[in-house]
Design a protein around this motif. Structure first.
Motif, PDB file in Angstrom:
ATOM      1  N   GLU A 156       0.884  -1.261  -0.017  1.00 44.38           N
ATOM      2  CA  GLU A 156      -0.102  -0.072  -0.019  1.00 44.38           C
ATOM      3  C   GLU A 156       0.962   1.327  -0.046  1.00 44.38           C
ATOM      4  OE1 GLU A 156      -3.280   1.840   2.688  1.00 44.38           O
ATOM      5  OE2 GLU A 156      -2.964  -0.239   2.993  1.00 44.38           O
ATOM      6  N   TRP A 157       0.566   2.066  -0.855  1.00 47.29           N
ATOM      7  CA  TRP A 157       1.623   3.383  -1.058  1.00 47.29           C
ATOM      8  C   TRP A 157       0.832   4.523  -0.329  1.00 47.29           C
ATOM      9  CZ3 TRP A 157       5.925   3.681  -3.233  1.00 47.29           C
ATOM     10  CH2 TRP A 157       6.380   2.702  -4.324  1.00 47.29           C
ATOM     11  N   HIS A 158       1.668   5.060   0.481  1.00 48.92           N
ATOM     12  CA  HIS A 158       1.316   6.420   1.143  1.00 48.92           C
ATOM     13  C   HIS A 158       2.215   7.573   0.975  1.00 48.92           C
ATOM     14  CE1 HIS A 158      -1.165   4.002   4.051  1.00 48.92           C
ATOM     15  NE2 HIS A 158      -0.138   3.082   3.979  1.00 48.92           N
ATOM     16  N   THR A 159       1.733   8.535   0.962  1.00 41.41           N
ATOM     17  CA  THR A 159       2.432   9.957   0.849  1.00 41.41           C
ATOM     18  C   THR A 159       2.934  10.640   2.199  1.00 41.41           C
ATOM     19  OG1 THR A 159       1.237  10.293  -1.106  1.00 41.41           O
ATOM     20  CG2 THR A 159       2.429  12.319  -0.360  1.00 41.41           C
ATOM     21  N   ILE A 160       4.217  10.692   2.169  1.00 40.41           N
ATOM     22  CA  ILE A 160       4.770  11.175   3.246  1.00 40.41           C
ATOM     23  C   ILE A 160       5.358  12.806   3.100  1.00 40.41           C
ATOM     24  CG2 ILE A 160       6.680  11.323   5.156  1.00 40.41           C
ATOM     25  CD1 ILE A 160       6.675   8.117   4.874  1.00 40.41           C
ATOM     26  N   GLU A 161       4.938  13.830   3.747  1.00 43.17           N
ATOM     27  CA  GLU A 161       5.581  15.258   3.291  1.00 43.17           C
ATOM     28  C   GLU A 161       6.123  15.813   4.819  1.00 43.17           C
ATOM     29  OE1 GLU A 161       2.439  17.477   0.728  1.00 43.17           O
ATOM     30  OE2 GLU A 161       1.159  16.002   1.726  1.00 43.17           O
ATOM     31  N   MET A 162       7.243  16.551   4.328  1.00 37.85           N
ATOM     32  CA  MET A 162       7.820  16.952   5.777  1.00 37.85           C
ATOM     33  C   MET A 162       8.292  18.492   5.343  1.00 37.85           C
ATOM     34  SD  MET A 162      10.447  14.000   6.608  1.00 37.85           S
ATOM     35  CE  MET A 162      11.126  14.911   7.752  1.00 37.85           C
ATOM     36  N   LEU A 163       8.070  19.316   6.067  1.00 37.48           N
ATOM     37  CA  LEU A 163       8.412  20.706   5.996  1.00 37.48           C
ATOM     38  C   LEU A 163       9.541  21.086   7.036  1.00 37.48           C
ATOM     39  CD1 LEU A 163       8.374  23.692   4.888  1.00 37.48           C
ATOM     40  CD2 LEU A 163       6.482  24.112   6.486  1.00 37.48           C
ATOM     41  N   VAL A 164      10.683  21.425   6.633  1.00 38.06           N
ATOM     42  CA  VAL A 164      11.816  21.638   7.667  1.00 38.06           C
ATOM     43  C   VAL A 164      12.179  23.084   7.488  1.00 38.06           C
ATOM     44  CG1 VAL A 164      14.261  21.395   8.430  1.00 38.06           C
ATOM     45  CG2 VAL A 164      12.844  19.346   7.854  1.00 38.06           C
ATOM     46  N   ILE A 165      11.985  24.016   8.443  1.00 39.55           N
ATOM     47  CA  ILE A 165      12.369  25.334   8.370  1.00 39.55           C
ATOM     48  C   ILE A 165      13.683  25.488   9.238  1.00 39.55           C
ATOM     49  CG2 ILE A 165      11.857  27.835   8.762  1.00 39.55           C
ATOM     50  CD1 ILE A 165       8.885  27.020   8.310  1.00 39.55           C
ATOM     51  N   GLY A 166      14.673  25.685   8.716  1.00 41.31           N
ATOM     52  CA  GLY A 166      16.126  25.767   9.562  1.00 41.31           C
ATOM     53  C   GLY A 166      16.151  27.014  10.646  1.00 41.31           C
ATOM     54  N   SER A 167      16.705  26.736  11.323  1.00 43.62           N
ATOM     55  CA  SER A 167      16.924  27.876  12.675  1.00 43.62           C
ATOM     56  C   SER A 167      18.066  28.663  12.204  1.00 43.62           C
ATOM     57  CB  SER A 167      16.897  27.141  13.751  1.00 43.62           C
ATOM     58  OG  SER A 167      18.187  26.281  14.006  1.00 43.62           O
ATOM     59  N   THR A 168      17.945  29.738  12.699  1.00 45.52           N
ATOM     60  CA  THR A 168      19.087  30.873  12.871  1.00 45.52           C
ATOM     61  C   THR A 168      20.230  29.978  13.693  1.00 45.52           C
ATOM     62  OG1 THR A 168      17.812  32.695  12.687  1.00 45.52           O
ATOM     63  CG2 THR A 168      20.078  33.140  13.316  1.00 45.52           C
ATOM     64  N   PRO A 169      21.516  30.064  13.304  1.00 46.36           N
ATOM     65  CA  PRO A 169      22.488  29.218  14.179  1.00 46.36           C
ATOM     66  C   PRO A 169      22.257  29.816  15.654  1.00 46.36           C
ATOM     67  CG  PRO A 169      23.553  29.852  12.187  1.00 46.36           C
ATOM     68  CD  PRO A 169      22.035  30.620  12.015  1.00 46.36           C
ATOM     69  N   GLY A 170      22.180  28.778  16.628  1.00 52.55           N
ATOM     70  CA  GLY A 170      22.077  28.961  17.846  1.00 52.55           C
ATOM     71  C   GLY A 170      20.758  29.496  18.592  1.00 52.55           C
ATOM     72  N   ALA A 171      19.801  29.491  17.510  1.00 50.43           N
ATOM     73  CA  ALA A 171      18.379  30.113  18.299  1.00 50.43           C
ATOM     74  C   ALA A 171      17.297  29.082  17.832  1.00 50.43           C
ATOM     75  CB  ALA A 171      18.271  31.335  17.312  1.00 50.43           C
ATOM     76  N   PRO A 172      16.679  29.000  18.885  1.00 50.84           N
ATOM     77  CA  PRO A 172      15.463  27.803  18.670  1.00 50.84           C
ATOM     78  C   PRO A 172      14.358  28.344  17.875  1.00 50.84           C
ATOM     79  CG  PRO A 172      15.379  28.748  20.732  1.00 50.84           C
ATOM     80  CD  PRO A 172      16.463  29.387  20.209  1.00 50.84           C
TER      81      PRO A 172
ATOM     82  N   GLU B 259       3.405  19.142  14.295  1.00 51.21           N
ATOM     83  CA  GLU B 259       3.961  20.633  14.265  1.00 51.21           C
ATOM     84  C   GLU B 259       4.743  20.826  15.277  1.00 51.21           C
ATOM     85  OE1 GLU B 259       2.401  24.922  12.836  1.00 51.21           O
ATOM     86  OE2 GLU B 259       1.039  23.173  12.552  1.00 51.21           O
ATOM     87  N   LEU B 260       6.015  21.075  15.196  1.00 50.10           N
ATOM     88  CA  LEU B 260       6.869  21.741  16.262  1.00 50.10           C
ATOM     89  C   LEU B 260       7.572  22.770  15.836  1.00 50.10           C
ATOM     90  CD1 LEU B 260       8.833  18.116  16.922  1.00 50.10           C
ATOM     91  CD2 LEU B 260       6.706  18.928  18.103  1.00 50.10           C
ATOM     92  N   ASP B 261       7.399  23.862  16.890  1.00 51.85           N
ATOM     93  CA  ASP B 261       8.102  25.010  16.678  1.00 51.85           C
ATOM     94  C   ASP B 261       9.079  25.198  17.675  1.00 51.85           C
ATOM     95  OD1 ASP B 261       6.161  26.226  14.896  1.00 51.85           O
ATOM     96  OD2 ASP B 261       4.700  26.118  16.530  1.00 51.85           O
ATOM     97  N   ASP B 262       9.801  26.255  17.471  1.00 55.94           N
ATOM     98  CA  ASP B 262      11.104  26.439  18.521  1.00 55.94           C
ATOM     99  C   ASP B 262      12.096  25.250  18.213  1.00 55.94           C
ATOM    100  OD1 ASP B 262       9.656  28.466  19.381  1.00 55.94           O
ATOM    101  OD2 ASP B 262       8.433  27.424  20.880  1.00 55.94           O
ATOM    102  N   MET B 263      12.413  24.934  17.206  1.00 60.60           N
ATOM    103  CA  MET B 263      13.445  23.885  16.968  1.00 60.60           C
ATOM    104  C   MET B 263      14.631  24.513  16.568  1.00 60.60           C
ATOM    105  SD  MET B 263      11.700  21.035  17.049  1.00 60.60           S
ATOM    106  CE  MET B 263      13.010  19.860  16.363  1.00 60.60           C
ATOM    107  N   MET B 264      15.820  24.148  17.506  1.00 58.41           N
ATOM    108  CA  MET B 264      17.034  24.680  17.019  1.00 58.41           C
ATOM    109  C   MET B 264      18.106  23.286  15.930  1.00 58.41           C
ATOM    110  SD  MET B 264      19.964  26.472  19.211  1.00 58.41           S
ATOM    111  CE  MET B 264      20.598  24.805  20.313  1.00 58.41           C
ATOM    112  N   TRP B 265      17.866  23.631  14.799  1.00 59.17           N
ATOM    113  CA  TRP B 265      18.391  22.736  14.013  1.00 59.17           C
ATOM    114  C   TRP B 265      20.024  22.904  13.666  1.00 59.17           C
ATOM    115  CZ3 TRP B 265      15.570  18.728  13.018  1.00 59.17           C
ATOM    116  CH2 TRP B 265      14.215  18.892  12.564  1.00 59.17           C
ATOM    117  N   VAL B 266      20.487  24.351  14.155  1.00 56.29           N
ATOM    118  CA  VAL B 266      21.672  24.535  13.814  1.00 56.29           C
ATOM    119  C   VAL B 266      22.343  25.016  15.043  1.00 56.29           C
ATOM    120  CG1 VAL B 266      23.389  25.917  12.326  1.00 56.29           C
ATOM    121  CG2 VAL B 266      20.995  24.881  11.393  1.00 56.29           C
ATOM    122  N   ALA B 267      23.522  24.462  15.507  1.00 55.96           N
ATOM    123  CA  ALA B 267      24.114  25.013  16.810  1.00 55.96           C
ATOM    124  C   ALA B 267      24.903  26.442  16.296  1.00 55.96           C
ATOM    125  CB  ALA B 267      25.383  23.987  16.982  1.00 55.96           C
ATOM    126  N   SER B 268      25.078  27.125  17.446  1.00 62.13           N
ATOM    127  CA  SER B 268      25.783  28.527  17.465  1.00 62.13           C
ATOM    128  C   SER B 268      27.258  28.019  16.860  1.00 62.13           C
ATOM    129  CB  SER B 268      25.883  28.904  18.855  1.00 62.13           C
ATOM    130  OG  SER B 268      26.366  30.292  18.737  1.00 62.13           O
TER     131      SER B 268
END
Length: 83
Positions: A1-17, A32-41
């Motif tokens: 069975e086929w499914h559609t997976i979609e992801m939206l990733v909005i990168g963070s400013t370095p060191g900021a969540p 839906e998760l806000d305040d993610m820190m993807w990029v270290a300072s």
């Protein structure tokens, strides 16, 4: 069975969540998760790799039969601009 997976990733400013992650399964929002820190300072914030991994069996669980994940079309896009 086929499914559609979609992801939206909005990168963070370095060191900021201030990044974000949103996922959909077959068009229905799952997460839906806000305040993610993807990029270290001190880092550039450039994405150089995308991994799609699955976890089967859970924490120490065992599988009764082999399981497979087949992947069809993958479209990956991005920008260095933030809204």
């Amino acid at each position: 069975e086929w499914h559609t997976i979609e992801m939206l990733v909005i990168g963070s400013t370095p060191g900021a969540p201030n990044g974000k992650l949103v996922t959909w399964l077959d068009g229905v929002k799952q997460l839906e998760l806000d305040d993610m820190m993807w990029v270290a300072s001190g880092e550039t914030g450039d994405f150089v790799q995308f991994d799609l991994n699955s976890l089967w069996g859970g924490q120490g669980g065992s599988l009764a039969a082999p399981q497979f994940m087949y992947v069809g079309k993958v479209r990956l896009s991005g920008t260095t601009e933030r809204e």
